[in-house]
Design an enzyme around this catalytic site. Structure first.
Site, PDB file in Angstrom:
ATOM      1  N   ARG A  76      -8.995  35.278   3.037  1.00  0.00           N
ATOM      2  CA  ARG A  76     -10.234  36.067   3.105  1.00  0.00           C
ATOM      3  C   ARG A  76     -10.668  36.636   1.756  1.00  0.00           C
ATOM      4  O   ARG A  76     -11.364  37.647   1.711  1.00  0.00           O
ATOM      5  CB  ARG A  76     -10.095  37.230   4.099  1.00  0.00           C
ATOM      6  CG  ARG A  76      -9.810  36.833   5.534  1.00  0.00           C
ATOM      7  CD  ARG A  76      -9.799  38.092   6.394  1.00  0.00           C
ATOM      8  NE  ARG A  76      -9.314  37.856   7.726  1.00  0.00           N
ATOM      9  CZ  ARG A  76     -10.051  37.459   8.763  1.00  0.00           C
ATOM     10  NH1 ARG A  76     -11.327  37.229   8.594  1.00  0.00           N
ATOM     11  NH2 ARG A  76      -9.518  37.292   9.953  1.00  0.00           N
ATOM     12  N   LYS A  98     -23.227  32.379  10.594  1.00  0.00           N
ATOM     13  CA  LYS A  98     -23.410  33.682   9.948  1.00  0.00           C
ATOM     14  C   LYS A  98     -22.298  33.938   8.936  1.00  0.00           C
ATOM     15  O   LYS A  98     -21.197  33.398   9.043  1.00  0.00           O
ATOM     16  CB  LYS A  98     -23.451  34.815  10.985  1.00  0.00           C
ATOM     17  CG  LYS A  98     -22.155  35.054  11.726  1.00  0.00           C
ATOM     18  CD  LYS A  98     -22.291  36.204  12.700  1.00  0.00           C
ATOM     19  CE  LYS A  98     -20.958  36.540  13.365  1.00  0.00           C
ATOM     20  NZ  LYS A  98     -19.920  36.981  12.416  1.00  0.00           N
ATOM     21  N   LYS A 109     -16.957  37.506  16.556  1.00  0.00           N
ATOM     22  CA  LYS A 109     -16.494  36.817  15.356  1.00  0.00           C
ATOM     23  C   LYS A 109     -16.531  37.774  14.171  1.00  0.00           C
ATOM     24  O   LYS A 109     -17.343  38.692  14.107  1.00  0.00           O
ATOM     25  CB  LYS A 109     -17.369  35.592  15.063  1.00  0.00           C
ATOM     26  CG  LYS A 109     -17.297  34.513  16.143  1.00  0.00           C
ATOM     27  CD  LYS A 109     -15.945  33.848  16.174  1.00  0.00           C
ATOM     28  CE  LYS A 109     -15.855  32.801  17.274  1.00  0.00           C
ATOM     29  NZ  LYS A 109     -15.822  33.374  18.623  1.00  0.00           N
ATOM     30  N   ASP A 110     -15.682  37.514  13.217  1.00  0.00           N
ATOM     31  CA  ASP A 110     -15.441  38.385  12.082  1.00  0.00           C
ATOM     32  C   ASP A 110     -16.607  38.413  11.098  1.00  0.00           C
ATOM     33  O   ASP A 110     -17.324  37.434  10.913  1.00  0.00           O
ATOM     34  CB  ASP A 110     -14.167  37.892  11.395  1.00  0.00           C
ATOM     35  CG  ASP A 110     -13.760  38.721  10.208  1.00  0.00           C
ATOM     36  OD1 ASP A 110     -14.206  39.867  10.104  1.00  0.00           O
ATOM     37  OD2 ASP A 110     -12.990  38.209   9.383  1.00  0.00           O
ATOM     38  N   LYS A 111     -16.746  39.549  10.433  1.00  0.00           N
ATOM     39  CA  LYS A 111     -17.740  39.703   9.371  1.00  0.00           C
ATOM     40  C   LYS A 111     -17.313  38.994   8.095  1.00  0.00           C
ATOM     41  O   LYS A 111     -18.139  38.406   7.392  1.00  0.00           O
ATOM     42  CB  LYS A 111     -17.936  41.205   9.101  1.00  0.00           C
ATOM     43  CG  LYS A 111     -18.886  41.530   7.956  1.00  0.00           C
ATOM     44  CD  LYS A 111     -19.043  43.033   7.827  1.00  0.00           C
ATOM     45  CE  LYS A 111     -20.051  43.386   6.733  1.00  0.00           C
ATOM     46  NZ  LYS A 111     -20.293  44.855   6.673  1.00  0.00           N
TER      47      LYS A 111
END
Length: 351
Positions: A25, A54, A83-85
């Site tokens: 990440r 996104k 879902k993750d940012k």
């Protein structure tokens, strides 16, 4: 009595195999997630399905844009999961067909691309997905052969189905707050928040149960009184016959652990005693969880479609996991490092 989530307390399945280290990440494009729907839109109906890519946004932020800027009533917006940012993700949303003309407003939402739109007969609902495909770069990772050995072991025995750190809140403190609600029966916050906090406590107890069975050599076994899940069909049944043990070793079935509540299949005999052992650690009883419905969750999930690619930046790892499971549980096995939840992750993402 430690009710704070601490991932280091949970053993690795592949403890005997060295990890590859590295970091994840560091950039959104390092962590790619593609939702695999349970079904595709039929091309007709009153609900418009949108496949959105996104980056830098949570699912909730897209949801709020559809509500506030496109004008879709909140109850009319459908989504299968969160879902993750801090990732590049592709997921489906649904809105009423009557709002189709306002979709051009999505151009105003930075970080979002509309990839596909089609009609369907029903609203998209939570859980309407098979799972997620992941493509993740472990930057600085060393040792393709090490990673491959770990993945082969996980493919043969299943990925430990631990809940990931995003389930437990900042600092891992939500289970402690859930415990206070269970014991005192009151507290501040909305009914949704209270259910969420008790859910964090349920998740901590489940993780403890997974760890206990790993330590006792019962990870890929079923014992009398277990409720087992059939991985091919999703069906659950009470284990009574000794020959079920062979099916567990072949990863056809797996034991399931409790998410304690007022209505769920309860284990019996030897299997129930293991669950009681976890409850006694925290002076808890089954009947204190009546605020939640309850359910059972498999101790492991199959690892499918996995692939490794070595690059100068590190190792690209691709794989599919069924809904309800967390990529962090696989990554910690490969890296032999705890994978923290960055700020902006949503409870239940990857689930």
């Amino acid at each position: 009595m430690d009710l704070v989530y601490r991932p280091e307390r949970y053993p690795f399945l592949t403890a005997g195999l060295p990890g590859v280290g590295g970091a994840i990440r560091l950039k959104p494009e390092d962590f790619q997630v593609e939702e695999v729907p349970a079904y595709l839109p039929k091309g007709e109906g009153e609900h418009l399905y949108l496949l959105l890519e996104k980056e830098g946004l949570t699912t909730r932020e897209v949801f709020e844009f559809l509500r506030d800027e496109v004008g879709v009533p909140e109850k009319a917006i459908g989504v299968a999961g969160l879902k993750d940012k801090h990732a590049r993700t592709r997921q489906w949303f649904s809105i009423p067909r009557t709002h189709e003309d306002a979709l051009c407003l999505l151009e105003n939402l930075r970080g979002v691309r509309l990839l596909e739109a089609n009609l369907h007969t029903n609203k998209l609902r939570t859980g309407h997905l098979k799972g997620n495909r992941f493509r993740i770069l472990i930057r600085g990772a060393q040792g393709r052969e090490q990673a491959e050995a770990i993945l082969r072991a996980l493919a043969a025995r299943g990925v430990p189905n631990y809940y990931g750190p995003q389930r437990f809140g900042l600092g891992g403190l939500n289970p402690l707050r859930g415990y206070e609600l269970v014991k005192k029966g009151k507290g501040r916050g909305s009914p949704w928040l209270k259910r969420f906090l008790i859910g964090s406590l349920q998740s901590l107890l489940f993780n403890d149960w997974v760890a206990l069975r790993l330590e006792r050599g019962l990870y890929d076994r079923v014992i009398p009184g277990d409720w087992a899940k059939k991985h091919a069909t999703g069906g659950e049944f009470l284990v009574e016959a000794p020959e079920e043990a062979e099916r567990a070793l072949r990863l056809e079935i797996s034991a399931t652990g409790p998410l304690f509540g007022k209505k769920y299949p309860e284990a019996q005999g030897e299997a129930r005693a293991l669950e009681d052992e976890v409850l006694r650690r925290y002076d808890l009883r089954r009947e204190e969880f009546t605020a939640r419905r309850g359910a059972r969750r498999p101790i492991r999930v199959p690892l499918e479609e996995w692939n490794l690619e070595a690059t100068p930046e590190g190792l690209w790892l691709s794989f599919f996991l069924p809904k309800g499971s967390y990529a962090t549980s696989l990554l910690r096995e490969v890296m032999k490092a705890e994978v923290d939840a960055p700020e902006g992750m949503e409870e239940g993402e990857e689930a």
